[in-house]
Motif scaffolding. Structure first.
Motif, PDB file in Angstrom:
ATOM      1  N   PRO A 162       0.835  -1.216   0.000  1.00  0.00           N
ATOM      2  CA  PRO A 162       0.000   0.000   0.000  1.00  0.00           C
ATOM      3  C   PRO A 162       0.860   1.253   0.000  1.00  0.00           C
ATOM      4  N   ASP A 163       0.396   2.249  -0.709  1.00  0.00           N
ATOM      5  CA  ASP A 163       1.073   3.546  -0.744  1.00  0.00           C
ATOM      6  C   ASP A 163       0.090   4.579  -0.208  1.00  0.00           C
ATOM      7  N   TYR A 164       0.362   5.043   0.979  1.00  0.00           N
ATOM      8  CA  TYR A 164      -0.567   5.950   1.641  1.00  0.00           C
ATOM      9  C   TYR A 164      -0.353   7.401   1.239  1.00  0.00           C
ATOM     10  N   GLY A 165       0.452   7.597   0.223  1.00  0.00           N
ATOM     11  CA  GLY A 165       0.664   8.952  -0.258  1.00  0.00           C
ATOM     12  C   GLY A 165       1.594   9.773   0.610  1.00  0.00           C
ATOM     13  N   ASP A 166       2.261   9.117   1.563  1.00  0.00           N
ATOM     14  CA  ASP A 166       3.171   9.877   2.425  1.00  0.00           C
ATOM     15  C   ASP A 166       4.405  10.297   1.627  1.00  0.00           C
ATOM     16  N   ARG A 167       4.940  11.417   1.957  1.00  0.00           N
ATOM     17  CA  ARG A 167       6.115  11.932   1.261  1.00  0.00           C
ATOM     18  C   ARG A 167       7.356  11.174   1.727  1.00  0.00           C
ATOM     19  N   ARG A 168       8.025  10.585   0.800  1.00  0.00           N
ATOM     20  CA  ARG A 168       9.192   9.761   1.133  1.00  0.00           C
ATOM     21  C   ARG A 168      10.468  10.580   0.989  1.00  0.00           C
ATOM     22  N   ARG A 169      11.381  10.314   1.887  1.00  0.00           N
ATOM     23  CA  ARG A 169      12.655  11.037   1.831  1.00  0.00           C
ATOM     24  C   ARG A 169      13.501  10.571   0.656  1.00  0.00           C
ATOM     25  N   VAL A 170      13.328   9.313   0.268  1.00  0.00           N
ATOM     26  CA  VAL A 170      14.079   8.770  -0.861  1.00  0.00           C
ATOM     27  C   VAL A 170      13.099   8.094  -1.806  1.00  0.00           C
ATOM     28  N   PRO A 171      13.425   8.041  -3.090  1.00  0.00           N
ATOM     29  CA  PRO A 171      12.520   7.370  -4.021  1.00  0.00           C
ATOM     30  C   PRO A 171      12.542   5.859  -3.838  1.00  0.00           C
ATOM     31  N   GLY A 172      11.461   5.215  -4.238  1.00  0.00           N
ATOM     32  CA  GLY A 172      11.446   3.760  -4.223  1.00  0.00           C
ATOM     33  C   GLY A 172      11.066   3.166  -2.890  1.00  0.00           C
ATOM     34  N   LEU A 173      11.372   1.873  -2.761  1.00  0.00           N
ATOM     35  CA  LEU A 173      11.044   1.142  -1.533  1.00  0.00           C
ATOM     36  C   LEU A 173      12.001   1.512  -0.406  1.00  0.00           C
ATOM     37  N   ARG A 174      11.484   1.464   0.803  1.00  0.00           N
ATOM     38  CA  ARG A 174      12.354   1.591   1.972  1.00  0.00           C
ATOM     39  C   ARG A 174      13.051   0.257   2.221  1.00  0.00           C
ATOM     40  N   ARG A 175      14.151   0.338   2.953  1.00  0.00           N
ATOM     41  CA  ARG A 175      14.874  -0.894   3.279  1.00  0.00           C
ATOM     42  C   ARG A 175      13.987  -1.884   4.016  1.00  0.00           C
ATOM     43  N   GLU A 176      13.195  -1.386   4.945  1.00  0.00           N
ATOM     44  CA  GLU A 176      12.358  -2.309   5.717  1.00  0.00           C
ATOM     45  C   GLU A 176      11.303  -2.978   4.847  1.00  0.00           C
ATOM     46  N   GLU A 177      10.845  -2.268   3.817  1.00  0.00           N
ATOM     47  CA  GLU A 177       9.840  -2.858   2.926  1.00  0.00           C
ATOM     48  C   GLU A 177      10.452  -3.975   2.085  1.00  0.00           C
ATOM     49  N   LEU A 178      11.646  -3.740   1.561  1.00  0.00           N
ATOM     50  CA  LEU A 178      12.292  -4.778   0.770  1.00  0.00           C
ATOM     51  C   LEU A 178      12.666  -5.971   1.643  1.00  0.00           C
ATOM     52  N   ALA A 179      13.154  -5.693   2.837  1.00  0.00           N
ATOM     53  CA  ALA A 179      13.502  -6.782   3.751  1.00  0.00           C
ATOM     54  C   ALA A 179      12.269  -7.633   4.061  1.00  0.00           C
ATOM     55  N   GLN A 180      11.131  -6.979   4.248  1.00  0.00           N
ATOM     56  CA  GLN A 180       9.895  -7.711   4.528  1.00  0.00           C
ATOM     57  C   GLN A 180       9.520  -8.598   3.338  1.00  0.00           C
TER      58      GLN A 180
ATOM     59  N   TYR B 175      19.841  -7.189   8.854  1.00  0.00           N
ATOM     60  CA  TYR B 175      20.675  -8.005   7.960  1.00  0.00           C
ATOM     61  C   TYR B 175      20.713  -7.388   6.560  1.00  0.00           C
ATOM     62  N   TYR B 176      19.570  -6.950   6.057  1.00  0.00           N
ATOM     63  CA  TYR B 176      19.545  -6.356   4.733  1.00  0.00           C
ATOM     64  C   TYR B 176      20.395  -5.079   4.711  1.00  0.00           C
ATOM     65  N   THR B 177      20.312  -4.291   5.771  1.00  0.00           N
ATOM     66  CA  THR B 177      21.099  -3.059   5.838  1.00  0.00           C
ATOM     67  C   THR B 177      22.592  -3.368   5.772  1.00  0.00           C
ATOM     68  N   ARG B 178      23.013  -4.446   6.453  1.00  0.00           N
ATOM     69  CA  ARG B 178      24.429  -4.830   6.404  1.00  0.00           C
ATOM     70  C   ARG B 178      24.837  -5.251   4.995  1.00  0.00           C
ATOM     71  N   LEU B 179      23.913  -5.892   4.278  1.00  0.00           N
ATOM     72  CA  LEU B 179      24.215  -6.268   2.895  1.00  0.00           C
ATOM     73  C   LEU B 179      24.446  -5.032   2.035  1.00  0.00           C
ATOM     74  N   GLU B 180      23.556  -4.049   2.153  1.00  0.00           N
ATOM     75  CA  GLU B 180      23.702  -2.829   1.357  1.00  0.00           C
ATOM     76  C   GLU B 180      24.974  -2.076   1.716  1.00  0.00           C
ATOM     77  N   GLN B 181      25.362  -2.144   2.975  1.00  0.00           N
ATOM     78  CA  GLN B 181      26.545  -1.417   3.429  1.00  0.00           C
ATOM     79  C   GLN B 181      27.834  -2.206   3.234  1.00  0.00           C
ATOM     80  N   GLY B 182      27.711  -3.433   2.728  1.00  0.00           N
ATOM     81  CA  GLY B 182      28.890  -4.245   2.486  1.00  0.00           C
ATOM     82  C   GLY B 182      29.488  -4.844   3.738  1.00  0.00           C
ATOM     83  N   LEU B 183      28.697  -4.948   4.803  1.00  0.00           N
ATOM     84  CA  LEU B 183      29.222  -5.447   6.075  1.00  0.00           C
ATOM     85  C   LEU B 183      28.947  -6.924   6.283  1.00  0.00           C
ATOM     86  N   SER B 184      28.026  -7.502   5.493  1.00  0.00           N
ATOM     87  CA  SER B 184      27.749  -8.935   5.570  1.00  0.00           C
ATOM     88  C   SER B 184      28.271  -9.598   4.311  1.00  0.00           C
TER      89      SER B 184
END
Length: 303
Positions: free
Chosen positions: A30-48, A56-65
């Motif tokens: 769902p997209d509630y029309g809220d203004r997003r700070r960044v375009p696209g999906l949030r990290r938590e949405e993709l992780a879900q 864990y997903y954040t560590r992947l993006e940051q190259g830590l895992s």
């Protein structure tokens, strides 16, 4: 260690860029029309969507895992709506193919490759390396793609043409393709694949840097992180001598020649394009009276 660090930064760039290209509606959120700070999906949405923790997903993006499992990578690929080429690219960036990338394979045209090129007769053939350098072409290949360049230019590293550089920086090559933007996307996507497979290649990195600085169009396409597989593509070409022709460009890997490919151009039997290719070959007949020296970077087609 440089390979690993570089590879993981590429993985993070790929994940974050592709995440930014997806909207919640694209993946059924769902997209509630809220203004997003960044375009696209949030990290938590993709992780879900992928069934992994946000941390864990954040560590992947940051190259830590390191060394994410194939199952996690497949789940991320599905969540990101990646096609087969992009899914393979994701696995490559994650380090699954790390052992195969420790040493850069040499690029050279062997006698077996020359025989293979000869076997295609009058069909235009160009031999390219992993960086899209032209390692060799036969006379029809030279005449179709780069007749404005010296025939023997592939034989010397200093003058060796590069198909990506030509497409973005050479006016003749740009005019060859009626749908230049589609050809450009294909070429950039193949370079993306090459960078994933050979992240430690300094000449490949230098080529990407040069094209990014000299071509805003390349820089825009490169930032999209789209991947294209080598295979078969149909293009309409606009040749200065024989006019427009619809052709198929087949990319064939050379046995035991890692990263080296033959690009063979064909046209449908009985088509105007086939007649145009015959006309182009006919224009080469005076040159065929002189046997091409295999050492000059070209092979004379057999009559």
């Amino acid at each position: 260690m440089h390979d690993t660090t570089h590879g993981k930064s590429l993985l993070g760039e790929f994940l974050s860029t592709r995440r930014a290209q997806l909207k919640p509606a694209d993946v059924g959120l769902p997209d509630y029309g809220d203004r997003r700070r960044v375009p696209g999906l949030r990290r938590e949405e993709l992780a879900q969507l992928a069934g992994v923790s946000v941390a864990y997903y954040t560590r992947l993006e940051q190259g830590l895992s390191l060394n994410a499992s194939p199952q996690v990578l497949d789940a991320l690929a599905t969540a990101l709506r990646l096609d087969d080429a992009e899914r393979h690219h994701l696995h490559t960036l994650s380090g699954d193919a790390r052992q195969s990338r420790l040493r850069l394979p040499s690029e050279r045209v062997t006698e077996a490759v020359r025989q293979l090129v000869d076997a295609f007769g009058d069909a235009p053939v160009v031999v390219v390396g992993r960086r899209s350098d032209v390692l060799m072409w036969n006379r029809p290949g030279h005449a179709l793609f780069a007749g404005h360049l010296p025939l023997d230019s592939p034989s010397r590293a200093a003058t060796r043409p590069n198909t990506a550089r030509l497409l973005f920086l050479d006016a003749h090559t740009r005019d060859l393709y009626v749908d230049w933007p589609r050809k450009a996307r294909d070429v950039v996507g193949k370079l993306r694949q090459a960078v994933g497979e050979y992240p430690g290649d300094p000449r490949l990195a230098a080529l990407i840097g040069e094209l990014t600085m000299r071509s805003p169009e390349f820089a825009t396409l490169w930032a999209e992180h789209k991947v294209r597989e080598w295979g078969m593509n149909e293009y309409r070409m606009r040749h200065p001598t024989v006019g427009e022709l619809d052709v198929l460009q087949h990319s064939l890997p050379v046995p035991r020649g890692r990263g080296v490919r033959l690009v063979v151009t064909t046209a449908a039997a009985g088509s105007a394009a086939e007649a145009a290719l015959r006309l182009l070959n006919h224009s080469l007949r005076p040159a065929r009276e002189h046997t091409a020296d295999h050492r000059d970077g070209a092979v004379s087609p057999r009559s």
